[in-house]
Design a protein around this motif. Structure first.
Motif, short mmCIF file in Angstrom:
data_model
loop_
_atom_site.label_atom_id
_atom_site.label_comp_id
_atom_site.label_asym_id
_atom_site.label_seq_id
_atom_site.Cartn_x
_atom_site.Cartn_y
_atom_site.Cartn_z
N GLY A 30 -87.38 -7.13 34.47
CA GLY A 30 -88.10 -7.90 33.74
C GLY A 30 -87.33 -9.19 33.24
N MET A 31 -85.87 -8.66 32.65
CA MET A 31 -85.14 -9.63 32.32
C MET A 31 -84.66 -10.57 33.50
SD MET A 31 -82.59 -7.90 29.60
CE MET A 31 -81.61 -9.16 29.32
N HIS A 32 -84.47 -10.16 34.65
CA HIS A 32 -84.00 -10.96 35.55
C HIS A 32 -85.17 -11.96 35.75
CE1 HIS A 32 -80.35 -9.81 37.33
NE2 HIS A 32 -80.66 -8.59 37.21
N ASP A 33 -86.44 -11.67 35.78
CA ASP A 33 -87.69 -12.42 36.06
C ASP A 33 -87.80 -13.71 34.92
OD1 ASP A 33 -88.24 -10.95 38.23
OD2 ASP A 33 -89.95 -9.89 37.18
N ALA A 34 -87.37 -13.10 33.74
CA ALA A 34 -87.49 -14.08 32.49
C ALA A 34 -86.46 -15.24 32.52
CB ALA A 34 -87.50 -13.48 31.11
N LEU A 35 -85.09 -14.53 33.18
CA LEU A 35 -83.90 -15.53 33.14
C LEU A 35 -84.29 -16.25 34.20
CD1 LEU A 35 -81.05 -13.06 32.50
CD2 LEU A 35 -82.07 -14.84 31.10
N ASP A 36 -84.86 -15.95 35.50
CA ASP A 36 -85.20 -17.14 36.51
C ASP A 36 -86.01 -17.83 36.07
OD1 ASP A 36 -83.14 -15.40 38.07
OD2 ASP A 36 -85.12 -14.33 39.27
N GLU A 37 -87.18 -17.69 35.28
CA GLU A 37 -87.99 -18.75 34.98
C GLU A 37 -87.20 -19.55 33.99
OE1 GLU A 37 -92.20 -18.78 32.66
OE2 GLU A 37 -91.64 -16.86 33.90
N TRP A 38 -86.58 -19.11 33.20
CA TRP A 38 -85.78 -19.89 31.93
C TRP A 38 -84.84 -21.12 32.70
CZ3 TRP A 38 -82.64 -17.44 27.71
CH2 TRP A 38 -82.21 -18.45 26.80
N ARG A 39 -84.10 -20.51 33.69
CA ARG A 39 -83.26 -21.20 34.51
C ARG A 39 -83.98 -22.36 35.19
NH1 ARG A 39 -82.12 -22.32 39.37
NH2 ARG A 39 -80.16 -23.01 40.08
N GLN A 40 -85.25 -22.07 35.99
CA GLN A 40 -85.88 -22.95 36.51
C GLN A 40 -86.22 -23.95 35.69
OE1 GLN A 40 -85.93 -23.48 39.85
NE2 GLN A 40 -86.80 -25.56 39.35
N GLU A 41 -86.89 -23.66 34.43
CA GLU A 41 -87.39 -24.76 33.60
C GLU A 41 -86.08 -25.57 33.02
OE1 GLU A 41 -90.29 -23.47 30.76
OE2 GLU A 41 -91.45 -22.06 31.93
N ALA A 42 -85.09 -24.84 32.94
CA ALA A 42 -84.06 -25.87 32.25
C ALA A 42 -83.44 -26.71 33.32
CB ALA A 42 -83.12 -24.77 31.62
N VAL A 43 -83.56 -26.20 34.50
CA VAL A 43 -83.02 -27.17 35.74
C VAL A 43 -84.13 -28.33 35.73
CG1 VAL A 43 -83.09 -27.31 38.29
CG2 VAL A 43 -81.73 -25.44 37.15
N ASP A 44 -85.45 -28.07 35.48
CA ASP A 44 -86.40 -29.17 35.80
C ASP A 44 -86.26 -30.11 34.62
OD1 ASP A 44 -87.46 -27.76 37.96
OD2 ASP A 44 -89.26 -26.84 36.80
N ILE A 45 -85.77 -29.74 33.49
CA ILE A 45 -85.82 -30.91 32.34
C ILE A 45 -84.49 -31.24 32.03
CG2 ILE A 45 -87.88 -30.06 31.46
CD1 ILE A 45 -86.37 -28.75 29.24
N ALA A 46 -83.20 -30.80 32.74
CA ALA A 46 -82.13 -31.16 32.45
C ALA A 46 -81.63 -32.61 32.89
CB ALA A 46 -80.94 -30.31 33.15
N PRO A 47 -80.97 -33.17 32.28
CA PRO A 47 -80.56 -34.77 32.61
C PRO A 47 -79.97 -34.63 34.03
CG PRO A 47 -80.03 -34.13 30.48
CD PRO A 47 -80.26 -32.89 30.94
N LEU A 48 -80.64 -35.83 34.96
CA LEU A 48 -80.12 -35.92 36.10
C LEU A 48 -79.36 -37.13 36.54
CD1 LEU A 48 -80.35 -34.68 39.07
CD2 LEU A 48 -82.74 -35.99 39.32
#
Length: 140
Positions: A30-48
């Motif tokens: 469950g933690m892996h799933d949550a962290l994967d989602e957190w990572r993806q959301e962070a990637v999507d909004i991180a400055p580019l």
């Protein structure tokens, strides 16, 4: 007339011994799933700019059982004439995030904090549900 009742609890005791392992395995998944989602959301909004920052966002889980800790990290190190080996992931998130918004439209300087703030309760529920599913699958 006295009656004697014998109950064999050995199977129950064996199953009970497996519960912590089942819970920890499900919690880690469950933690892996949550962290994967957190990572993806962070990637999507991180400055580019060049994509270095977004590629530098990663997850990890350390430890087992009650000592298990998960985290999302970001590192983006580049050399510049002014600051050799400058970690601008830290600068954007911790320094510039307090001052102003990033220049890339639709992005956030606090790219790690925002998804966590918005999803923390949901992710905890999902981890708890994963544990419940695993226990149910094992007959609990």
């Amino acid at each position: 007339m006295a009656r004697e009742l014998t109950i064999d609890f050995s199977k129950f005791a064996e199953a009970l011994e497996k519960v912590p392992e089942t819970v920890f395995k499900a919690a880690k998944r469950g933690m892996h799933d949550a962290l994967d989602e957190w990572r993806q959301e962070a990637v999507d909004i991180a400055p580019l700019d060049k994509g270095t920052l977004r590629r530098g966002i990663d997850t990890r889980i350390e430890g087992d059982g009650l000592d298990m800790v998960g985290e999302v990290t970001a590192i983006a190190i580049e050399d510049s004439p002014k600051w050799p080996r400058f970690n601008y992931a830290y600068y954007l998130h911790e320094v510039k995030g307090k001052i102003t918004n990033p220049t890339t439209p639709g992005t956030e300087a606090k790219f790690l904090d925002l998804p966590a703030k918005e999803n923390e309760k949901k992710w905890v529920r999902e981890i708890e549900n994963e544990i419940r599913r695993e226990l149910k699958k094992d007959g609990w």
